[in-house]
Design an enzyme around this catalytic site. Sequence first.
Site, short mmCIF file in Angstrom:
data_model
loop_
_atom_site.label_atom_id
_atom_site.label_comp_id
_atom_site.label_asym_id
_atom_site.label_seq_id
_atom_site.Cartn_x
_atom_site.Cartn_y
_atom_site.Cartn_z
N ILE A 175 0.83 -1.21 0.00
CA ILE A 175 0.00 0.00 0.00
C ILE A 175 0.87 1.26 0.00
O ILE A 175 1.57 1.56 0.96
CB ILE A 175 -0.99 0.00 1.19
CG1 ILE A 175 -1.85 -1.29 1.13
CG2 ILE A 175 -1.85 1.25 1.17
CD1 ILE A 175 -2.57 -1.55 -0.18
N ILE A 355 23.61 4.31 -23.34
CA ILE A 355 24.26 5.50 -23.91
C ILE A 355 25.28 6.07 -22.93
O ILE A 355 26.35 6.53 -23.33
CB ILE A 355 23.18 6.56 -24.28
CG1 ILE A 355 22.36 6.06 -25.48
CG2 ILE A 355 23.82 7.91 -24.58
CD1 ILE A 355 21.10 6.85 -25.75
N GLU A 381 -1.18 -0.94 -10.67
CA GLU A 381 -2.46 -0.51 -11.27
C GLU A 381 -2.82 -1.31 -12.52
O GLU A 381 -3.29 -0.77 -13.50
CB GLU A 381 -2.44 1.01 -11.54
CG GLU A 381 -2.27 1.80 -10.25
CD GLU A 381 -2.46 3.29 -10.40
OE1 GLU A 381 -3.32 3.70 -11.19
OE2 GLU A 381 -1.75 4.02 -9.71
N SER A 384 1.19 -5.25 -17.22
CA SER A 384 1.12 -5.25 -18.69
C SER A 384 0.23 -6.39 -19.19
O SER A 384 -0.54 -6.23 -20.14
CB SER A 384 2.52 -5.40 -19.29
OG SER A 384 3.25 -4.22 -19.13
C1 LIG Z 1 5.56 -0.20 -5.40
C2 LIG Z 1 4.17 -0.74 -5.43
C3 LIG Z 1 3.11 0.09 -5.04
C4 LIG Z 1 1.81 -0.41 -5.01
N1 LIG Z 1 0.80 0.38 -4.52
C5 LIG Z 1 -0.44 -0.16 -4.35
C6 LIG Z 1 -1.48 0.60 -3.70
O1 LIG Z 1 -1.29 1.75 -3.30
N2 LIG Z 1 -2.68 -0.02 -3.50
C7 LIG Z 1 -2.93 -1.29 -3.92
O2 LIG Z 1 -4.04 -1.76 -3.71
N3 LIG Z 1 -1.98 -2.02 -4.55
C8 LIG Z 1 -0.74 -1.48 -4.76
N4 LIG Z 1 0.25 -2.23 -5.37
C9 LIG Z 1 -0.04 -3.58 -5.81
C10 LIG Z 1 -0.10 -3.72 -7.32
O3 LIG Z 1 -1.28 -3.17 -7.80
C11 LIG Z 1 0.05 -5.22 -7.64
O4 LIG Z 1 1.42 -5.55 -7.38
C12 LIG Z 1 -0.33 -5.54 -9.06
O5 LIG Z 1 -1.70 -5.40 -9.23
C13 LIG Z 1 0.10 -6.98 -9.42
O6 LIG Z 1 -0.34 -7.88 -8.47
P1 LIG Z 1 0.66 -8.94 -7.80
O7 LIG Z 1 1.88 -8.21 -7.42
O8 LIG Z 1 -0.07 -9.65 -6.73
O9 LIG Z 1 1.02 -9.91 -8.96
P2 LIG Z 1 0.16 -11.19 -9.43
O10 LIG Z 1 -1.26 -10.82 -9.61
O11 LIG Z 1 0.48 -12.33 -8.54
O12 LIG Z 1 0.80 -11.44 -10.87
C14 LIG Z 1 2.09 -12.01 -11.02
C15 LIG Z 1 2.40 -12.09 -12.50
O13 LIG Z 1 1.41 -12.89 -13.16
C16 LIG Z 1 0.79 -12.14 -14.19
N5 LIG Z 1 -0.62 -12.52 -14.31
C17 LIG Z 1 -1.56 -12.52 -13.35
N6 LIG Z 1 -2.74 -12.90 -13.84
C18 LIG Z 1 -2.53 -13.17 -15.16
C19 LIG Z 1 -3.37 -13.61 -16.23
N7 LIG Z 1 -4.69 -13.82 -16.08
N8 LIG Z 1 -2.82 -13.78 -17.46
C20 LIG Z 1 -1.50 -13.54 -17.67
N9 LIG Z 1 -0.66 -13.14 -16.69
C21 LIG Z 1 -1.17 -12.94 -15.45
C22 LIG Z 1 0.95 -10.68 -13.80
O14 LIG Z 1 0.88 -9.82 -14.91
C23 LIG Z 1 2.33 -10.70 -13.18
O15 LIG Z 1 3.30 -10.62 -14.19
C24 LIG Z 1 1.55 -1.73 -5.44
C25 LIG Z 1 2.61 -2.54 -5.88
C26 LIG Z 1 3.89 -2.07 -5.87
C27 LIG Z 1 5.01 -2.98 -6.29
#
Ligand SMILES: Cc1cc2nc3c(=O)[nH]c(=O)nc-3n(C[C@H](O)[C@H](O)[C@H](O)COP(=O)(O)OP(=O)(O)OC[C@H]3O[C@@H](n4cnc5c(N)ncnc54)[C@H](O)[C@@H]3O)c2cc1C
Length: 398
Positions: A175, A355, A381, A384
């Site tokens: 968060i 570079i 958010e 990709s």
């Molecule tokens: C610095 C930082 C700040 C953040 N701030 C906030 C915040 O303020 N509030 C908040 O609520 N969250 C926050 N987040 C959380 C962020 O939104 C999540 O990290 C993000 O949504 C990805 O979720 P995850 O890390 O659980 O990865 P996962 O959902 O576990 O995904 C892992 C990998 O699997 C891939 N993947 C997942 N599902 C699929 C699919 N169906 N098909 C193909 N690939 C898939 C993803 O793209 C990723 O590459 C923050 C994260 C970071 C690192």
Amino acid sequence: MVNSLVKLVYLLNVRSETLDYDLSDDLLALQDVARRFAADEIAPHARDWDRNADIPRDIVAKLAELGFLGIFTPTEYGGCGLGDLGASVIMEEIARHCGATALMLDAHNALCSAHIIRAANAEQKAKYLPCLARGDYLGAWCLSEPGCGSDAAALTTTATLNGDQWVLNGSKHWITNGHYAGVYVVMAKTKPEGGARGISAFLVERDTPGFIRAKKEDKFGMRASDTVGLTFDDCRIPKDALCGTLNEGFIDAMKVLERGRITISAMSVGLARGAFEESLGYAKQRQAFGKPIFEHQSIQFMLADMAMEINAGRLLVHKAGILSDAGKPSNIEASMAKLFTSEMATRACLNAIQIEGGNGYTKEFPVERYMRDAKLCEIGEGSSQVQRIIIARHMLDI
Ligand SMILES: Cc1cc2nc3c(=O)[nH]c(=O)nc-3n(C[C@H](O)[C@H](O)[C@H](O)COP(=O)(O)OP(=O)(O)OC[C@H]3O[C@@H](n4cnc5c(N)ncnc54)[C@H](O)[C@@H]3O)c2cc1C
């Protein structure tokens, strides 16, 4: 013939009205303020903030003075009342020098305040929005959990009504502003069997008993932005802390994220521009084989690609912002902007390091920090992969 010409002139006029690529004078003035502030107050310190993993509180106060803590907040609540295009202009300038400061602003404005503006009732808005805009405290937005990020509807934090209180139990992860915030928008299950239609949003104040903040995460990039885990252990909040309609909170959260993608895309453009401007300056100074490295064609080509992609990315961001500000559908445009600009920013930063050679690989030069910061924009958010899913699903309807 005359008739066709009249039609053509008419069409050209319509096109010139709708395809106006210049920012208005007001937005240019705003851009100038943000650009000067970022150059004078952020650029000289950003490296130290990254090293110390903290943004000093006095810079938050200065951002509030400029109105940048109330970017979307209506003027009646003490904010600037800007739309997504205006927010994009500010975010690009701040991110140009410091991704972490931009991320702090993003979570505060585009997630927390935006959710309150969208869903809260009049008393809640009057209570929280002026404080957020004045910078009395920062705001945080809490959707992700240890067990789910992309699949956010699978969240397991619960809110159970007990008399005139909601009781929250569960954990949130990653968060932004979680350590310093004064108010938190928290998504929790209120109807566990309802899936995405069983999630509600709540406004939780910092000092509520049973609300525990973990230590700050030790991150790869965006180091100065604070990121923490949160635990709710029988955390009791008033019944009227519900923000929006019961069981409809996930819909609001997704709408907030849709618009938030425009802001985070602008951050990506800012980081890419930073990498471009720094490495262009370097390439004109650094000599190799008897001439500035800029005069080697392969360096020129990298810089030419960066310049082209930054412009393309900015156009996508501004288009999404203009559509959103006009109240038109902008979901796909926002996803395209987020996907393109975040991956483009990482590419631009990696090229900038290349570079700058060995210097670019050290912390003495800012481009390695920009690269670490930019990588987050491909994850947060909606990663990709999630953006590609959103864009591809849209193709089923066309
Ligand atoms: C610095 C930082 C700040 C953040 N701030 C906030 C915040 O303020 N509030 C908040 O609520 N969250 C926050 N987040 C959380 C962020 O939104 C999540 O990290 C993000 O949504 C990805 O979720 P995850 O890390 O659980 O990865 P996962 O959902 O576990 O995904 C892992 C990998 O699997 C891939 N993947 C997942 N599902 C699929 C699919 N169906 N098909 C193909 N690939 C898939 C993803 O793209 C990723 O590459 C923050 C994260 C970071 C690192």
